[in-house]
Write a protein that holds these residues in place. Structure first.
Motif, PDB file in Angstrom:
ATOM      1  N   ARG A   1      58.967  53.959 -58.545  1.00  0.00           N
ATOM      2  CA  ARG A   1      58.551  53.670 -59.928  1.00  0.00           C
ATOM      3  C   ARG A   1      58.692  52.182 -60.228  1.00  0.00           C
ATOM      4  O   ARG A   1      57.786  51.567 -60.807  1.00  0.00           O
ATOM      5  CB  ARG A   1      59.379  54.502 -60.916  1.00  0.00           C
ATOM      6  CG  ARG A   1      59.199  54.085 -62.376  1.00  0.00           C
ATOM      7  CD  ARG A   1      60.036  54.905 -63.319  1.00  0.00           C
ATOM      8  NE  ARG A   1      61.436  54.910 -63.002  1.00  0.00           N
ATOM      9  CZ  ARG A   1      62.287  53.909 -63.260  1.00  0.00           C
ATOM     10  NH1 ARG A   1      61.831  52.781 -63.817  1.00  0.00           N
ATOM     11  NH2 ARG A   1      63.562  54.011 -62.948  1.00  0.00           N
TER      12      ARG A   1
ATOM     13  N   THR B   1      55.795  48.903 -61.242  1.00  0.00           N
ATOM     14  CA  THR B   1      55.946  48.495 -62.638  1.00  0.00           C
ATOM     15  C   THR B   1      56.172  46.988 -62.728  1.00  0.00           C
ATOM     16  O   THR B   1      57.258  46.491 -62.424  1.00  0.00           O
ATOM     17  CB  THR B   1      57.125  49.229 -63.302  1.00  0.00           C
ATOM     18  OG1 THR B   1      56.973  50.639 -63.131  1.00  0.00           O
ATOM     19  CG2 THR B   1      57.187  48.920 -64.786  1.00  0.00           C
TER      20      THR B   1
ATOM     21  N   THR C   1      51.838  49.330 -66.996  1.00  0.00           N
ATOM     22  CA  THR C   1      52.713  50.438 -66.614  1.00  0.00           C
ATOM     23  C   THR C   1      54.017  50.388 -67.394  1.00  0.00           C
ATOM     24  O   THR C   1      54.524  51.413 -67.868  1.00  0.00           O
ATOM     25  CB  THR C   1      52.990  50.407 -65.105  1.00  0.00           C
ATOM     26  OG1 THR C   1      51.757  50.392 -64.403  1.00  0.00           O
ATOM     27  CG2 THR C   1      53.799  51.615 -64.671  1.00  0.00           C
ATOM     28  N   ALA C   2      54.556  49.187 -67.559  1.00  0.00           N
ATOM     29  CA  ALA C   2      55.794  49.036 -68.334  1.00  0.00           C
ATOM     30  C   ALA C   2      55.602  49.492 -69.776  1.00  0.00           C
ATOM     31  O   ALA C   2      56.497  50.123 -70.365  1.00  0.00           O
ATOM     32  CB  ALA C   2      56.255  47.577 -68.294  1.00  0.00           C
TER      33      ALA C   2
END
Length: 267
Positions: A224, A228, A234-235
């Motif tokens: 993950r 990120t 994505t964050a």
């Protein structure tokens, strides 16, 4: 593979496991299937591979696998008990039926393995949690382990009480993943994608991420973090999913509900 095996119940799960066992080297000539209403595919498989199907006088095997519907155990028990020999290990995948329940209905059974597989076992990618009674010998446990390993990953439990948690995590878990695909596709549609495009991308994303997880030596948390970028898209999404009322507490609540229901269904 065990020297001989009797499979009671060759429905979707039982039939899927059998296919994996045969592929892994189970001798079809030492295999017996007991199923009052076998599917045409099972009838054909038995004819093609020389598997005994519903013989008039079936003999006990080194392993007796129970894959019938749990609600059918009471009626089937007298006939199944005759298939337990002095050296037979009883392997049950019946949801909610404890080792004590099984012994009460099949009094000849002493060595008992209780297991909870899941649906991906049908393609050899299952996850099975299993526990053994004290009477199970190392050789019998090895035989059970070989059978379940042919269908995917096996995790042995120290305590039968953990089976309810296994049921809630991996037994029911595929449904959670399928729901994730549904929800991700729905979010894509809401964001402006055509339904077919959103569904294709969501499906490929989840299956691809699972394949990457399997292929990588890194754990899920590190993977993950790898995808990120600080301050990136994505964050921004993870800020929502990882907030105090986000995905993690929701999953804990869901798994707890499934575990409670598994306990209610026991007996």
């Amino acid at each position: 593979m065990p020297a001989s095996l009797v499979l009671a119940g060759a429905g979707k799960m039982g039939g899927a496991m059998l296919a994996g066992w045969l592929d892994a080297g189970l001798d079809p000539r030492a295999t017996t299937i007991i199923d009052p209403v076998p599917a045409r595919a099972i009838v054909d498989l038995c004819a093609q591979r020389g598997i005994r199907l519903n013989p008039t006088e079936p003999e006990p095997g080194a392993v007796l696998v129970l894959a019938i519907k749990p609600q059918g155990l009471e009626a089937a028990a007298p006939g199944l008990d005759r298939l337990v020999g002095p050296d037979t290990v009883l392997v049950s995948i019946l949801a909610g039926k404890t080792i004590a329940d099984l012994r009460a209905r099949l009094p000849r059974a002493r060595a008992v393995v209780r297991a909870m597989p899941n649906l991906p076992a049908s393609i050899g990618r299952g996850a099975t949690g299993a526990c053994a009674s004290a009477e199970v010998t190392p050789a019998q446990r090895d035989a059970a382990d070989t059978l379940f390993a042919a269908n995917g990953t096996v995790a042995w439990l120290a305590d039968e009480a953990q089976i309810d948690a296994v049921t809630a995590v991996s037994g029911s878990g595929p449904a959670y993943v399928f729901l994730l695909v549904e929800a991700l596709a729905g979010a894509g549609i809401a964001a402006g994608l055509e339904p077919a495009v959103a569904q294709a991308l969501a499906r490929a994303t989840v299956s691809g991420a699972g394949a990457l997880l399997e292929a990588s030596e890194e754990d899920a948390a590190q993977l993950r973090r790898n995808v990120t970028s600080p301050g990136g898209t994505t964050a921004a999404a993870l800020d929502v999913l990882m907030r105090p009322d986000g995905l993690a507490p929701l999953l804990r609540e869901a798994v707890a509900a499934a575990k409670r229901r598994a306990a209610e269904l026991a007996g």
